[in-house]
Design a protein around this motif. Sequence first.
Motif, mmCIF file in Angstrom:
data_model
loop_
_atom_site.group_PDB
_atom_site.id
_atom_site.type_symbol
_atom_site.label_atom_id
_atom_site.label_comp_id
_atom_site.label_asym_id
_atom_site.label_seq_id
_atom_site.Cartn_x
_atom_site.Cartn_y
_atom_site.Cartn_z
ATOM 1 N N GLY A 63 -26.006 2.470 -7.259
ATOM 2 C CA GLY A 63 -24.858 2.031 -6.487
ATOM 3 C C GLY A 63 -23.530 2.213 -7.188
ATOM 4 N N GLU A 64 -23.558 2.714 -8.437
ATOM 5 C CA GLU A 64 -22.332 2.942 -9.216
ATOM 6 C C GLU A 64 -21.477 1.686 -9.319
ATOM 7 N N LEU A 65 -22.116 0.535 -9.287
ATOM 8 C CA LEU A 65 -21.364 -0.716 -9.233
ATOM 9 C C LEU A 65 -20.769 -1.124 -10.573
ATOM 10 N N ARG A 66 -21.174 -0.463 -11.649
ATOM 11 C CA ARG A 66 -20.536 -0.721 -12.937
ATOM 12 C C ARG A 66 -19.199 0.012 -13.052
ATOM 13 N N ARG A 67 -18.953 0.955 -12.151
ATOM 14 C CA ARG A 67 -17.786 1.823 -12.260
ATOM 15 C C ARG A 67 -16.639 1.268 -11.424
ATOM 16 N N ASP A 68 -15.451 1.361 -11.955
ATOM 17 C CA ASP A 68 -14.285 0.830 -11.258
ATOM 18 C C ASP A 68 -13.868 1.741 -10.115
ATOM 19 N N ASN A 69 -14.010 3.038 -10.332
ATOM 20 C CA ASN A 69 -13.727 4.048 -9.325
ATOM 21 C C ASN A 69 -14.527 5.286 -9.719
#
Length: 348
Positions: A63-69
């Motif tokens: 989900g790329e949820l660690r990434r800010d953008n």
Amino acid sequence: MDDLVLPTTVVGSWPVPEWLERLKTDYFRSRMSRTQLEEIHDCAVTAAIKEQELAGIDIVSDGELRRDNDVDYLLARVPGIEIPVTSKDFYYDYYEARARTSPVAPATGGGLGLDDDFAFTRARTDRPVRFSFTGPFSLSRRVTVGPGDDPADLVRSIAHVLAGAARALRDAGADLLQIDEPFLAGHPEQVGLAVEAINIVTADVDVSWALHVCYGNRYARPLWEGHYDFLFPAVLDARVDQLVLEFARKGYEDLPVIERSGWDRGIGLGVIDVKSHEVESPELVSARIEQALELVPPERLTINPDCGLRNLPTAVATAKLRAMVEGTARVRASLPGRTPGDRARGAA
């Protein structure tokens, strides 16, 4: 992996709920420790994985949820990239990054932490995992180079850093990696450079590679409009196994162009419009897949949304995925040699 027919997957990002946006922003305003934020990320990623499983997705993501953008998480880890101000008013804002030196791959720790992110995801699901990261061309678009420096050299240098990350991901067990180039459609004249850089990343990394190209998805709005013919013939030289493309929003007029251009590898077929809150019906999903099957055999198709789901409410995203899974299942059952009870499992 090889026994799947029309596997369903996601492109990468998962919806970011309001509470997570608020907590991420608190971190960038120095109201929360890094340790606290990581614990929150662990919970959010685990929930995203389970939501995908419950929706019936065959190949899941973190989900790329660690990434800010789509940029900062990686740029902040690239050697030679300087970020003078690391605070943000809102977590989704971009850093102002500049090239301090020519970025080079670090001697140790070459995974940039992505291998740890993958390992966390791998430990929380028995399904295949698609792990994505932004490609060197798009990352370079958010970096200022010095006077007289060649921006193309920056692209190549970042590619070498990402190649080290790809090797670390492979060594951690990743077998399906995806490079995202969301900025490429805005610079079609640079497609040759982008393909050169992609091949630096994928060289000697023996996994299944996907390349995702869209027309931008910042705040659920396209940044550009156009057609995928700009990718050809350059993309034919890309050492990737699959193109993951945006079709549901744009229509399927580009699909014949892609086939005529000589692309004979996999296609990630966008059947869900992530820029709309309207939930597609399973019948519409089935119709879109059947339209593609008139040109592309089922063994070359993977079924996915157009882009990442970041900008959708979670309830809408999950409803769209359930419709995608149901619509795909109907088409699978109609294929020769298939029965209504057939369900694909595995990876692309």
